[in-house]
Design a protein around this motif. Structure first.
Motif, short mmCIF file in Angstrom:
data_model
loop_
_atom_site.label_atom_id
_atom_site.label_comp_id
_atom_site.label_asym_id
_atom_site.label_seq_id
_atom_site.Cartn_x
_atom_site.Cartn_y
_atom_site.Cartn_z
N MET A 1 -9.07 -8.18 -4.10
CA MET A 1 -7.66 -7.85 -4.06
C MET A 1 -7.48 -6.38 -4.39
N ILE A 2 -6.59 -5.75 -3.66
CA ILE A 2 -6.26 -4.34 -3.87
C ILE A 2 -4.79 -4.25 -4.24
N THR A 3 -4.50 -3.50 -5.28
CA THR A 3 -3.11 -3.29 -5.71
C THR A 3 -2.72 -1.85 -5.37
N ILE A 4 -1.53 -1.70 -4.83
CA ILE A 4 -0.97 -0.38 -4.55
C ILE A 4 0.25 -0.20 -5.43
N VAL A 5 0.33 0.95 -6.07
CA VAL A 5 1.50 1.32 -6.87
C VAL A 5 2.08 2.57 -6.22
N ALA A 6 3.31 2.46 -5.73
CA ALA A 6 3.96 3.58 -5.04
C ALA A 6 5.25 3.93 -5.76
N ASN A 7 5.36 5.17 -6.20
CA ASN A 7 6.53 5.65 -6.96
C ASN A 7 7.35 6.62 -6.12
N PHE A 8 8.66 6.39 -6.12
CA PHE A 8 9.60 7.22 -5.35
C PHE A 8 10.69 7.74 -6.27
N ARG A 9 11.04 9.02 -6.11
CA ARG A 9 12.20 9.60 -6.78
C ARG A 9 13.29 9.75 -5.71
N VAL A 10 14.43 9.15 -5.96
CA VAL A 10 15.51 9.11 -4.97
C VAL A 10 16.66 9.99 -5.44
N LYS A 11 17.31 10.65 -4.50
CA LYS A 11 18.49 11.46 -4.84
C LYS A 11 19.55 10.55 -5.45
#
Length: 98
Positions: A1-11
């Motif tokens: 299993m592979i985990t992806i953590v994606a972080n976004f900064r939104v206006k």
């Protein structure tokens, strides 16, 4: 299993729009073969920060996801809503000994 953590900064003025688009992406992605889990979180203290935590069966499933029309559309739609580039990491679990 592979985990992806994606972080976004939104206006600040785009948070609601980002959430609407993200929820569509989440619903569609959960239907994909090889997706084990796909969740989105919003910062409690910084509500303009979002984190996707994804669990995938293998690299093939991730590669297929990255080519899916709903995912590519999502990326195009959110680009003007975000500040800077997302921070994306792939991680794997460390086997435990109990």
């Amino acid at each position: 299993m592979i985990t992806i953590v994606a972080n976004f900064r939104v206006k600040q003025d785009c948070v609601d729009q980002f959430k609407r688009l993200a929820l569509v992406c989440v619903r569609n992605t959960r239907k994909e073969r090889g997706n084990l889990s796909y969740k989105i979180y919003q910062g409690r203290c910084k509500p303009s920060e979002f984190t996707f935590i994804e669990e995938w069966l293998n690299d093939v499933a991730i590669e297929q996801h990255n080519k899916m029309p709903h995912f590519l559309t999502f990326l195009d739609q959110i680009k003007p809503l975000c500040e800077g580039e997302p921070k994306i990491e792939q991680i794997i679990a460390v086997p435990s000994v109990y």
